[in-house]
Structure formats: C-alpha cells, structure tokens
Design a protein around this motif. Sequence first.
Motif, PDB file in Angstrom:
ATOM      1  N   MET A 107     -30.967 -20.710  63.224  1.00 47.68           N
ATOM      2  CA  MET A 107     -30.233 -20.930  61.979  1.00 47.68           C
ATOM      3  C   MET A 107     -31.182 -21.181  60.815  1.00 47.68           C
ATOM      4  O   MET A 107     -30.992 -20.647  59.706  1.00 47.68           O
ATOM      5  CB  MET A 107     -29.269 -22.113  62.138  1.00 47.68           C
ATOM      6  CG  MET A 107     -28.068 -21.810  63.017  1.00 47.68           C
ATOM      7  SD  MET A 107     -26.820 -23.140  63.028  1.00 47.68           S
ATOM      8  CE  MET A 107     -27.649 -24.380  64.038  1.00 47.68           C
ATOM      9  N   ALA A 108     -32.211 -22.000  61.044  1.00 51.37           N
ATOM     10  CA  ALA A 108     -33.163 -22.310  59.971  1.00 51.37           C
ATOM     11  C   ALA A 108     -33.874 -21.048  59.484  1.00 51.37           C
ATOM     12  O   ALA A 108     -34.055 -20.843  58.274  1.00 51.37           O
ATOM     13  CB  ALA A 108     -34.179 -23.346  60.465  1.00 51.37           C
ATOM     14  N   LEU A 109     -34.292 -20.200  60.425  1.00 51.03           N
ATOM     15  CA  LEU A 109     -34.983 -18.970  60.039  1.00 51.03           C
ATOM     16  C   LEU A 109     -34.039 -18.006  59.325  1.00 51.03           C
ATOM     17  O   LEU A 109     -34.410 -17.387  58.321  1.00 51.03           O
ATOM     18  CB  LEU A 109     -35.605 -18.317  61.271  1.00 51.03           C
ATOM     19  CG  LEU A 109     -36.744 -19.102  61.929  1.00 51.03           C
ATOM     20  CD1 LEU A 109     -37.159 -18.449  63.242  1.00 51.03           C
ATOM     21  CD2 LEU A 109     -37.946 -19.217  61.000  1.00 51.03           C
ATOM     22  N   SER A 110     -32.820 -17.880  59.823  1.00 53.17           N
ATOM     23  CA  SER A 110     -31.844 -16.994  59.183  1.00 53.17           C
ATOM     24  C   SER A 110     -31.515 -17.472  57.775  1.00 53.17           C
ATOM     25  O   SER A 110     -31.440 -16.670  56.835  1.00 53.17           O
ATOM     26  CB  SER A 110     -30.564 -16.918  60.016  1.00 53.17           C
ATOM     27  OG  SER A 110     -30.825 -16.317  61.260  1.00 53.17           O
ATOM     28  N   ASP A 111     -31.326 -18.786  57.607  1.00 52.30           N
ATOM     29  CA  ASP A 111     -31.002 -19.339  56.292  1.00 52.30           C
ATOM     30  C   ASP A 111     -32.165 -19.189  55.315  1.00 52.30           C
ATOM     31  O   ASP A 111     -31.967 -19.223  54.100  1.00 52.30           O
ATOM     32  CB  ASP A 111     -30.621 -20.813  56.415  1.00 52.30           C
ATOM     33  CG  ASP A 111     -29.267 -21.003  57.089  1.00 52.30           C
ATOM     34  OD1 ASP A 111     -28.518 -20.005  57.206  1.00 52.30           O
ATOM     35  OD2 ASP A 111     -28.965 -22.134  57.506  1.00 52.30           O
ATOM     36  N   ALA A 112     -33.389 -19.027  55.851  1.00 47.91           N
ATOM     37  CA  ALA A 112     -34.561 -18.814  54.995  1.00 47.91           C
ATOM     38  C   ALA A 112     -34.730 -17.344  54.623  1.00 47.91           C
ATOM     39  O   ALA A 112     -35.722 -16.978  53.967  1.00 47.91           O
ATOM     40  CB  ALA A 112     -35.811 -19.327  55.702  1.00 47.91           C
ATOM     41  N   GLY A 113     -33.800 -16.505  55.050  1.00 51.13           N
ATOM     42  CA  GLY A 113     -33.861 -15.091  54.686  1.00 51.13           C
ATOM     43  C   GLY A 113     -34.709 -14.246  55.615  1.00 51.13           C
ATOM     44  O   GLY A 113     -35.028 -13.097  55.285  1.00 51.13           O
ATOM     45  N   ILE A 114     -35.060 -14.790  56.768  1.00 49.28           N
ATOM     46  CA  ILE A 114     -35.874 -14.036  57.730  1.00 49.28           C
ATOM     47  C   ILE A 114     -34.931 -13.212  58.610  1.00 49.28           C
ATOM     48  O   ILE A 114     -34.028 -13.755  59.246  1.00 49.28           O
ATOM     49  CB  ILE A 114     -36.745 -14.994  58.565  1.00 49.28           C
ATOM     50  CG1 ILE A 114     -37.727 -15.714  57.632  1.00 49.28           C
ATOM     51  CG2 ILE A 114     -37.483 -14.247  59.665  1.00 49.28           C
ATOM     52  CD1 ILE A 114     -38.460 -16.864  58.265  1.00 49.28           C
TER      53      ILE A 114
END
Length: 405
Positions: A107-114
């Motif tokens: 979730m953290a990576l996805s929310d960072a646009g990765i």
Amino acid sequence: MTPAQSLLREATGLSLSRSEVERAIKNRMELTAVADTDAYLRDITPEELTALVELVVVPESWFYRDAQAFSAMTDFVRARLAADSGRLVRLLSIPCAGGEEPYTMAMALSDAGIGPRNFIIDAYDISPVCVERARSGIYGRNAFRAQDLSFRDAHFSSAGDGDYRINDAIRQQVRFKQGNLLELAPGARNGLYDVIFCRNLLIYFDKPTTKAAIAKLEALLMDDGQLFAGYAEVPSFCRHGFSPLPYNQAFGLQKEASAPALIRPAPARVSARPAPPPSRPAAPPPRNRAAPPAAPAVAPAVDLLAEARRLADLGDIKAAENACRDHLARHPESAEAYFILGLLNELTNKPQMAADYWKRCIYLQPDHYEALCHLALLAEANNDAAGAAALKARAARIYKRQQAS
C-alpha cells in the motif's frame, strides 16, 4: 531444557519457556485424546507438530505498525527507481504473521505512485494458518490500529460483520509462502532482495540462533540493500555486520561495508608536521577597554527519558512514548526506555505489549529489578504460577545483590 522444549526449539528456533511449552502440549493432548506426555512426544507426526507450533508462535501485527519504517522504505525504493525506472524492486517480509506487514508495504509503495510492474513482495511465515489468513486478505478491527485509517478507504472493501477485504490490486503484489527463516536456503535468492523487513523475531532467539538468523538475512539482502528490524534488535544486527541508518524511529540497517559514511565516526586526522611551540600568552587588555561579549550559553541536551516520565505523569501517554522512541533512535540499547514503554502500555491496558517491552528490557539489562517484578505480576495475572515464581526468585537474588553492594 526439557525434551518438549528441545523439539519446539528445533522446529522453530524459538527460545520458549517451560510453562509455555507445557501449556501448548496440554492443549494438544486434550484435543487429540492422548493421556501420556511421553507417548505424545514419541509419536508426534509432522502435522501434529505443525499444530503444536501454532500454539507457541506470536502472530501479533497490524497495518502501518511503526509507520516510519514504511516511509523510509518508500524513499529508498523511489531512489532505486530514479536511477533505473525499469527496475523490478524485490522486497521480503519475514515473518509476515497474518499479512499486515507485507500488505502495508504494498500500500505504501502504491500510494507513492510506484507502479505494480516495479515491485514484488515475498512474504514468509512459519505458521500455515497465518499464511492462509494472509492469502484470504480479510481483517477485523484489531488489524486497524493506526491513527490515520484513510488507507482502509482506499484499499479495502467491506466483507460484512465489521470485517474488511483488501483489494486485488494490492493482493497481487504479495506472494505468500509458508517457511522458516532458519531453514530457508538462499540458493538463487542470494542477494536477491533490495529491502527486507524482519521485525521482532530475533527477540525470541538465543545468541547462537540470532547469529544464524542474521547470517541468513545478510545472504538474502543485496549488498546495498536495506533491512528494517524491531527496536530491541538493532544492537544484535550491529554486532553481526550491520550499521544503523539515520532514519528517525525506522530502525533501518545496512550491511556495514556499504553503510554511508555519515553514520560512522570519521577517523581522527593526524598532522604530518610537528605541532608548533605554544605562543606566548597575550597581555591582558587595559582596564578601560570593554570586554568582549560573553559567548551565548549552549542549551543543555534534553533528557528524553526524564521528559518521557514527566509526560507520563501528566497523562500524555502518546508524547511520552514518542520521547522514549526518540531516545531509542539515539541509544538503541537503552533498557530503561523499554521499561518505560512497558509501563505506558500497562497504563493503556495493553498487557501483551507491556510484557514484550519488559522482556526486551531484561534482555538488554538482565538485572533490571523493576522489569522482572512487573513481569512476575503479569505472570501471576495470567495464572502462570511457575513463571511468576521463577521471576520473583530472580528479582529477589538481584535485590539482595544490590543491597549487599
């Protein structure tokens, strides 16, 4: 060590108390209708051993637990992709409990646009029950303890009865497998992972097992990768080839050979020339000449532990916890900080977390009398008479020794 303790130690690597093991075996014997302990241990099958292990592992976790580690991980992955936008970043979560940690990573990576093509997460746990729960992706309210729950609205849907199901887009980024770190053969995985999360596992190991586990993790991690540990585990990693990274409260580490210079003291510079002879002291200034202004006083460093106690007395538990963690970021081997965190969690009716902090305290300072007393009282509250007696006896010996000295 009893035969039962040895059996579970060999299966899990965990240093378990006699009372914990006996309680688990009693439970399984009742369920399997076996009356004799020796017969139960002699005839135990791999399936039964797995069921026994389920009773002694600690699968406690929640989403965004210790959120600073996920922020540091995201910054690191961004930097990786800035250098090579087509790279596939590989991450590992071990042990993964019920999946809360690896799903938080995703979730953290996805929310960072990765994007999903740029990262993949492997997640292992010794418990097949935990792995199946993680694969199901369904969680109750206990998994949502973070103050900010906006991630739940973004990545979960209702599963009924107050439960939530994680979205497929996040689920597809994590590959769950049953496995034990100590039995995981690196092989083709040697140096495979850019990032490893291994938090709050080593605190249950003795020194030889800790060393073996760190060696496994070092083999799995890329030379310039990053590893995130639990609060009390940083000193163990630092004794076995890792150096801490300067992330506040994230407890990140890097292999010592590739750690940035700023976290290691620079060697003293030695001049090749002999020092010049001391010059003659200057004459004192005339009496009517104004003296130079005094240098401003340097503000004393804040005693974070004293501040934590002050805040706790005022009832500001959250600020007191933050002060303790700020202190641990600078002094990761501070037993007293863990002791105070235990008291704060006891005050907020979280006895298991309080016990975990007190255990870390006495791991770092085996003669911490107050922590032993609190653990003894907690053991009594849990009807563990043998454990309470052992802790009280240990505390009594320490008290006598301290009085004598």
